[in-house]
Design an enzyme around this catalytic site. Structure first.
Site, PDB file in Angstrom:
ATOM      1  N   TRP A 102       0.833  -1.219   0.000  1.00 54.07           N
ATOM      2  CA  TRP A 102       0.000   0.000   0.000  1.00 54.07           C
ATOM      3  C   TRP A 102       0.854   1.251   0.000  1.00 54.07           C
ATOM      4  O   TRP A 102       0.544   2.216  -0.705  1.00 54.07           O
ATOM      5  CB  TRP A 102      -1.026  -0.021   1.129  1.00 54.07           C
ATOM      6  N   ASP A 172      -2.262   6.750   6.096  1.00 52.10           N
ATOM      7  CA  ASP A 172      -3.241   5.827   5.521  1.00 52.10           C
ATOM      8  C   ASP A 172      -3.604   4.842   6.636  1.00 52.10           C
ATOM      9  O   ASP A 172      -2.819   3.963   6.967  1.00 52.10           O
ATOM     10  CB  ASP A 172      -2.631   5.098   4.316  1.00 52.10           C
ATOM     11  N   LYS A 196     -12.663  -1.954   5.334  1.00 57.39           N
ATOM     12  CA  LYS A 196     -11.890  -2.848   6.183  1.00 57.39           C
ATOM     13  C   LYS A 196     -12.491  -2.861   7.598  1.00 57.39           C
ATOM     14  O   LYS A 196     -13.007  -3.868   8.044  1.00 57.39           O
ATOM     15  CB  LYS A 196     -10.432  -2.386   6.277  1.00 57.39           C
TER      16      LYS A 196
END
Ligand SMILES: *Cc1c(COP(=O)(O)O)cnc(C)c1O
Length: 360
Positions: A102, A172, A196
């Site tokens: 990510w 993030d 998530k």
């Protein structure tokens, strides 16, 4: 009705209580005679739902008044671009911490807009740890410092908050927001895709310090300017109404669980169950440095990869699903977000032990 234990990394399991409530309110929300999905986003009912969701989120996390909360779309992936567009403020460089898949995508997106200084990277050890702050080589004139609090694929989590002084810290937090208390005042901006640990896919939450809004590149695309969404209170265009409503129900559920400190204790307990077992056997292996192991995503491999399919098949027969690892790393991954009850982790460990006894 048989509900499974769903270990998906995202879209992920939601609390059963929340789904029950949504089902009860599906056809007629609080006497409105319609579903939340059918409501005008500018009507009194939905405006109330959105305002309540924001108030509950602010209370849960303890978001200071000088931070704005935005309900956007486009996923965390759009934030990879909105962050540089809005936060560079004329500076030529931004610092990024490279910890895996990510972070890599965030870095790639930022490179379109500025020089990216990779201030620290764990690539030397296959992204299996979180680089200590003492190893970070921050640039003098960085517009901001970006890091990924939890690498959902690699299973690496920062269990500490970086210190960047006057330089805004950008995070993030897609896969560990709401899993533990955080001190928002340490950050310039936090973003997270909802699918998530918050709610349904389609909603992205941004928490941004007021003074960082309205400083975008000259003539930014309107939809990519935080200012647009701050001024319109996330209603510049049609927001993802149903996702906001479900996220709001999740926030209320979290409050009933005792808030984020209580969730953290439960998450520590669940993760410990699984890691303790992984550490007790040679049959399974987790590659991450112990102090940086994620409480949310637990990747592991079997000693003999030719048993992977049998493992997944047997798990499915017991109602333990979505355990296949990310295609980039293989093996298994158990995502154990807030909505995964302890019983799910116990059932998984019992199955793993039984499988080892049969095949070890
Ligand atoms: C899933 C994920 C993303 C990407 O989210 P999208 O909503 O699919 O854009 C980014 N960062 C992290 C840490 C993630 O877990």
């Amino acid at each position: 009705m048989a509900r499974v234990f769903n270990f998906s990394a995202g879209p992920a399991a939601l609390p059963e209580e929340v789904l029950q409530q949504a089902a009860e309110e599906m056809l007629d929300w609080h006497g409105a005679g319609m579903s939340v999905m059918e409501m005008s986003h500018r009507g009194k009912e939905f405006m109330g739902i959105a305002a309540q969701a924001e108030a509950d989120l602010r209370e849960l996390i303890g978001i200071p008044a000088h931070y704005k909360v935005l309900f956007l779309q486009g996923g965390a992936s759009l934030q990879f671009e909105m962050v540089p567009i809005n936060l560079l403020r004329g500076k030529p460089v931004a610092d990024y911490i490279h910890t895996g898949e990510w972070a890599k995508k965030a870095i790639k997106a930022a490179k379109t807009f500025c020089n990216v200084n990779v201030a620290a990277s764990s690539e030397d050890k296959g992204f299996t740890y979180a680089p200590a702050q003492s190893e970070w080589k921050l640039s003098k004139d960085a517009a901001y410092v970006h890091y990924t609090a939890n690498e959902t694929i690699g299973g690496v989590e920062f269990h500490w908050t970086p210190e960047t002084g006057e330089v805004p810290l950008v995070c993030d937090m897609s896969s560990n927001i709401l899993s533990r208390p955080i001190d928002v005042s340490k950050y310039g901006l936090i973003y997270a895709g909802a699918q998530k640990n918050i709610g349904p896919a389609g909603l992205t939450i941004v928490i941004v310090r007021e003074d960082l809004v309205g400083k975008a590149v000259p003539t930014p695309p309107t939809m990519l300017d935080y200012k647009t969404h701050v001024e319109a209170e996330s209603m510049y265009n049609t927001p993802p109404t149903y996702a906001i409503y479900i996220a709001g129900l999740v926030f209320q559920w979290l409050k009933r669980q005792g808030g984020l400190a209580a969730m953290e204790q439960k998450n520590i307990e669940k993760a410990k169950l699984l890691y303790d077992y992984l550490d007790s056997t040679e049959f399974y292996k987790n590659p991450v440095r112990k102090e940086d192991r994620s409480r949310m995503n637990v990747p592991f491999t079997l000693k003999d990869a030719s048993l992977d399919e049998a493992f997944l098949k047997g798990a499915k027969e017991r109602g333990l699903v979505q355990l296949k690892g990310h295609r980039s790393v293989g093996g298994m991954r158990a995502s154990i977000y807030n909505a995964m009850p302890k019983e799910g982790v116990v059932a998984l460990v019992d199955y793993m032990r039984e499988f080892e006894q049969r095949h070890g």
